[in-house]
Design a protein around this motif. Structure first.
Motif, PDB file in Angstrom:
ATOM      1  N   LYS A 121      32.302 -15.433   2.067  1.00  0.00           N
ATOM      2  CA  LYS A 121      32.691 -14.512   1.008  1.00  0.00           C
ATOM      3  C   LYS A 121      33.151 -13.204   1.649  1.00  0.00           C
ATOM      4  CE  LYS A 121      29.562 -16.272  -2.573  1.00  0.00           C
ATOM      5  NZ  LYS A 121      28.461 -15.912  -3.512  1.00  0.00           N
ATOM      6  N   PRO A 122      34.259 -12.638   1.188  1.00  0.00           N
ATOM      7  CA  PRO A 122      34.734 -11.370   1.775  1.00  0.00           C
ATOM      8  C   PRO A 122      33.747 -10.251   1.490  1.00  0.00           C
ATOM      9  CG  PRO A 122      35.981 -11.909  -0.214  1.00  0.00           C
ATOM     10  CD  PRO A 122      35.138 -13.109   0.104  1.00  0.00           C
ATOM     11  N   PRO A 123      33.709  -9.229   2.337  1.00  0.00           N
ATOM     12  CA  PRO A 123      32.810  -8.096   2.099  1.00  0.00           C
ATOM     13  C   PRO A 123      33.075  -7.444   0.745  1.00  0.00           C
ATOM     14  CG  PRO A 123      33.745  -7.993   4.307  1.00  0.00           C
ATOM     15  CD  PRO A 123      34.484  -9.067   3.590  1.00  0.00           C
ATOM     16  N   ARG A 124      32.027  -6.946   0.143  1.00  0.00           N
ATOM     17  CA  ARG A 124      32.165  -6.211  -1.112  1.00  0.00           C
ATOM     18  C   ARG A 124      32.382  -4.741  -0.767  1.00  0.00           C
ATOM     19  NH1 ARG A 124      28.023  -9.142  -5.294  1.00  0.00           N
ATOM     20  NH2 ARG A 124      29.312  -7.971  -6.781  1.00  0.00           N
ATOM     21  N   ARG A 125      33.417  -4.154  -1.341  1.00  0.00           N
ATOM     22  CA  ARG A 125      33.875  -2.825  -0.942  1.00  0.00           C
ATOM     23  C   ARG A 125      33.460  -1.770  -1.965  1.00  0.00           C
ATOM     24  NH1 ARG A 125      39.456  -3.297  -1.675  1.00  0.00           N
ATOM     25  NH2 ARG A 125      38.963  -5.147  -2.918  1.00  0.00           N
ATOM     26  N   ARG A 140      31.222  12.044  -9.349  1.00  0.00           N
ATOM     27  CA  ARG A 140      31.626  11.166  -8.253  1.00  0.00           C
ATOM     28  C   ARG A 140      30.574  10.087  -8.063  1.00  0.00           C
ATOM     29  NH1 ARG A 140      35.761  11.569  -5.091  1.00  0.00           N
ATOM     30  NH2 ARG A 140      36.149  13.690  -5.816  1.00  0.00           N
ATOM     31  N   GLU A 141      31.042   8.852  -7.956  1.00  0.00           N
ATOM     32  CA  GLU A 141      30.162   7.694  -7.838  1.00  0.00           C
ATOM     33  C   GLU A 141      30.703   6.729  -6.794  1.00  0.00           C
ATOM     34  OE1 GLU A 141      27.405   6.938  -9.476  1.00  0.00           O
ATOM     35  OE2 GLU A 141      27.388   8.036 -11.368  1.00  0.00           O
ATOM     36  N   PHE A 142      29.822   5.911  -6.229  1.00  0.00           N
ATOM     37  CA  PHE A 142      30.267   4.751  -5.474  1.00  0.00           C
ATOM     38  C   PHE A 142      30.589   3.646  -6.486  1.00  0.00           C
ATOM     39  CE2 PHE A 142      27.737   6.264  -1.648  1.00  0.00           C
ATOM     40  CZ  PHE A 142      28.844   6.418  -0.828  1.00  0.00           C
ATOM     41  N   VAL A 143      31.814   3.145  -6.459  1.00  0.00           N
ATOM     42  CA  VAL A 143      32.204   2.043  -7.332  1.00  0.00           C
ATOM     43  C   VAL A 143      32.588   0.848  -6.466  1.00  0.00           C
ATOM     44  CG1 VAL A 143      32.995   3.594  -9.158  1.00  0.00           C
ATOM     45  CG2 VAL A 143      34.643   2.757  -7.462  1.00  0.00           C
ATOM     46  N   GLU A 144      32.403  -0.353  -6.988  1.00  0.00           N
ATOM     47  CA  GLU A 144      32.806  -1.553  -6.254  1.00  0.00           C
ATOM     48  C   GLU A 144      34.248  -1.894  -6.619  1.00  0.00           C
ATOM     49  OE1 GLU A 144      31.705  -6.229  -5.351  1.00  0.00           O
ATOM     50  OE2 GLU A 144      30.730  -5.196  -7.033  1.00  0.00           O
ATOM     51  N   VAL A 145      35.128  -1.867  -5.635  1.00  0.00           N
ATOM     52  CA  VAL A 145      36.549  -2.118  -5.854  1.00  0.00           C
ATOM     53  C   VAL A 145      36.788  -3.622  -6.014  1.00  0.00           C
ATOM     54  CG1 VAL A 145      38.859  -1.916  -4.863  1.00  0.00           C
ATOM     55  CG2 VAL A 145      37.206  -0.057  -4.577  1.00  0.00           C
ATOM     56  N   LEU A 146      37.513  -4.000  -7.082  1.00  0.00           N
ATOM     57  CA  LEU A 146      37.814  -5.405  -7.347  1.00  0.00           C
ATOM     58  C   LEU A 146      39.243  -5.776  -6.966  1.00  0.00           C
ATOM     59  CD1 LEU A 146      36.129  -5.829 -10.870  1.00  0.00           C
ATOM     60  CD2 LEU A 146      35.158  -6.268  -8.609  1.00  0.00           C
ATOM     61  N   THR A 147      40.134  -4.792  -6.940  1.00  0.00           N
ATOM     62  CA  THR A 147      41.521  -5.064  -6.569  1.00  0.00           C
ATOM     63  C   THR A 147      41.639  -5.220  -5.052  1.00  0.00           C
ATOM     64  OG1 THR A 147      41.788  -2.676  -6.921  1.00  0.00           O
ATOM     65  CG2 THR A 147      42.763  -4.132  -8.538  1.00  0.00           C
ATOM     66  N   ALA A 148      42.761  -5.808  -4.623  1.00  0.00           N
ATOM     67  CA  ALA A 148      42.914  -6.157  -3.205  1.00  0.00           C
ATOM     68  C   ALA A 148      42.967  -4.933  -2.307  1.00  0.00           C
ATOM     69  CB  ALA A 148      44.167  -7.008  -3.016  1.00  0.00           C
ATOM     70  N   VAL A 149      43.537  -3.830  -2.800  1.00  0.00           N
ATOM     71  CA  VAL A 149      43.640  -2.612  -1.998  1.00  0.00           C
ATOM     72  C   VAL A 149      42.929  -1.477  -2.721  1.00  0.00           C
ATOM     73  CG1 VAL A 149      45.781  -3.298  -0.855  1.00  0.00           C
ATOM     74  CG2 VAL A 149      45.885  -2.028  -2.991  1.00  0.00           C
ATOM     75  N   ASP A 150      42.462  -0.499  -1.923  1.00  0.00           N
ATOM     76  CA  ASP A 150      41.707   0.623  -2.481  1.00  0.00           C
ATOM     77  C   ASP A 150      42.610   1.704  -3.063  1.00  0.00           C
ATOM     78  OD1 ASP A 150      39.703  -0.805  -1.262  1.00  0.00           O
ATOM     79  OD2 ASP A 150      39.454   0.591   0.401  1.00  0.00           O
ATOM     80  N   ALA A 151      43.869   1.752  -2.623  1.00  0.00           N
ATOM     81  CA  ALA A 151      44.718   2.885  -2.968  1.00  0.00           C
ATOM     82  C   ALA A 151      46.055   2.448  -3.556  1.00  0.00           C
ATOM     83  CB  ALA A 151      44.950   3.766  -1.744  1.00  0.00           C
TER      84      ALA A 151
END
Length: 241
Positions: A121-125, A140-151
């Motif tokens: 499983k790929p790392p959870r970002r 400001r929070e840490f959120v788990e990114v679901l899309t392929a890229v962060d930006a």
């Protein structure tokens, strides 16, 4: 023509200097937050709060291999880390002395990954982003990114502290799905209802193209994982335009 070109060069230079100044400010602020969290009296309070929590961790609360992403651009693998979503605090083992840990509050990191590259499983970002819930202010929070890229042009993420009691370390029963501009950290992410009408509004004049893609791939609008794939496709189209 030469004057116009000179003005353009000056504008690019000024923009570059502003970006460099912002990056330096972010690094200084991150180092300050980290230093405060790892020395008394704040360290004593944070560790006491962590010790008192029997729940509120992402997952089962055990240490997992992962990596830190610092504001100076470094990718730092660590033997183990765990994230307490209720307290908005990451605890990471020291790379040399695993009996020792370091505390990383929101704002002290550019993000962190749970898991290792090459795993099944790929790392959870997780990335720090501004979020806005309803009429409440931004935070400001840490959120788990679901899309392929962060930006990318659009970013889809889970917020695990929606409705959380941070002092008690308690979390809401379910995470909140968020969406927003991935390439503008100053723009807060907002809640998204996973429905056809809500999701298609994100895509503007490309809604028909994204819907055709969703039908071809048999994607549904009430599945966050499928919505993430639609947004990934939209981001590719938006970048190519």
């Amino acid at each position: 023509m030469k004057i116009t070109f000179l003005i353009l060069l000056l504008g690019l230079s000024a923009a570059g200097q502003l970006a460099q100044a912002q990056a330096s400010h972010d690094i200084a602020e991150a180092r300050n937050l980290y230093a405060q969290a790892n020395r008394p009296p704040q360290e004593i309070t944070l560790r006491a709060n962590l010790k008192a929590q029997g729940s509120g961790f992402f997952g089962d609360g055990s240490m997992q291999p992962g990596a830190l992403r610092t504001f100076d651009g470094r990718y730092r693998p660590v033997p183990g880390l765990r994230y307490h979503a209720g307290l908005r605090l990451l605890e990471a083992q020291d790379s040399i002395n695993t009996d020792s840990t370091h505390l990383w509050p929101v704002g002290s990191l550019r993000g962190f990954d749970l898991g290792e590259p090459g795993d099944a499983k790929p790392p959870r970002r997780f990335r720090p982003r501004l979020v806005k819930e309803g009429s409440a202010g931004q935070r400001r929070e840490f959120v788990e990114v679901l899309t392929a890229v962060d930006a990318g042009p659009l970013l889809l993420a889970w917020l695990y502290t929606s409705g959380a009691d941070a002092v008690a370390g308690r979390l809401s029963m379910a995470p909140l799905l968020l969406v927003g501009a991935g390439n503008d950290p100053g723009e807060p992410l907002r809640s998204l209802e996973p429905s056809r009408s809500s999701v298609q509004r994100l895509f503007g004049n490309r809604a028909d193209a994204i819907n055709a893609y969703a039908m071809t791939k048999q994607l549904v609008y009430d599945s966050p994982a499928d919505v993430a794939r639609m947004i990934d496709y939209f981001n590719r189209l938006a970048v190519v335009k």
